[in-house]
Design a protein around this motif. Structure first.
Motif: not given
Length: 255
Positions: A45-64
């Motif tokens: 997210p923009d702005p970048l979340p810095m709190t613990v709860a706010g950081r759960t709004r991040q996402s990402g993954f890797a695979g095939i």
């Protein structure tokens, strides 16, 4: 070995997300790096979340990645969120450097544009923690761009939202649950070699992936150079592993 078409390879930046209800998002910093078989995807997210709860709004993954006709499916083997569902969309290339992704149910449109500096050869390393084969990671490169992904150092409960799992935890256990690292950066185009410019771990941004990057392509890097990668390297280091293989099809897993 699965081979993703050349048209998909490189780093794609999302410029628009539009949902069927008309909600638009142009601010989230979303990057998808695609190699010949393996992908990594980071969304902050923009702005970048810095709190613990706010950081759960991040996402990402890797695979095939699996491509069949105009459908693309991202099989997630490492995921910031333990409750993600099937990820498959219909792809339409407007130009060689712009692709439109639509949900099979029409629920969203995403517009992706390829970064010019990502055009070129792609490389992929798959990693497992020595003595902990269930913990996985990868290091991918496309042109001058890279992405490092490492599963969190502690377990989470699959199918349960991350926010509910960290609610009520102390700071240290919460950080472990948020410790799934997805770091994106430039190999030579930053202020230092292999500079991390965005990361799911706030303290990693602005640092270099490793202090003394070896010469040559990723596939030839000495294993001792890989052992300590990331903000939470395994106790016994990372070791090389074979690239994961497809064991399912787009049609079988489409919703």
């Amino acid at each position: 070995m699965n081979s993703v078409p050349e048209a998909y390879r490189g780093v794609w930046r999302r410029t628009l997300l539009r949902t069927a209800s008309g909600v638009e998002d142009r601010r989230t910093r979303a990057f998808w790096l695609q190699t010949a078989s393996v992908h990594a995807d980071l969304r902050l997210p923009d702005p970048l979340p810095m709190t613990v709860a706010g950081r759960t709004r991040q996402s990402g993954f890797a695979g095939i990645t699996e491509v069949g006709g105009d459908q693309c499916q991202w099989h997630r083997l490492i995921d910031f969120h333990p409750d993600s569902g099937t990820d498959v969309g219909t792809m339409h290339f407007v130009s060689p450097d712009e692709v439109h992704e639509r949900g099979l149910d029409g629920s969203y449109l995403e517009i992706w544009q390829r970064l010019p500096e990502s055009v070129g050869p792609t490389h992929a390393l798959w990693l497992t923690a020595a003595g902990e084969p269930q913990r996985q990671g990868c290091l991918l490169q496309a042109g001058d761009c890279f992405m490092f992904v490492a599963d969190r150092p502690g377990p989470v409960e699959q199918g349960v939202p991350l926010l509910s799992q960290i609610t009520g935890l102390g700071a240290d256990p919460a950080e472990i649950m948020l410790g799934c690292e997805l770091s994106f950066g430039r190999v030579a185009g930053g202020s230092m070699p292999w500079e991390i410019t965005l990361s799911s771990l706030p303290g990693r941004t602005g640092r270099c992936l490793l202090l003394a990057p070896p010469a040559g392509e990723l596939e030839q890097w000495p294993e001792e150079q890989l052992a300590g990668l990331g903000g939470y390297p395994p106790a016994n280091g990372w070791q090389r592993a074979p690239l994961p293989q497809l064991n399912m099809s787009v049609q079988e897993n489409a919703p």
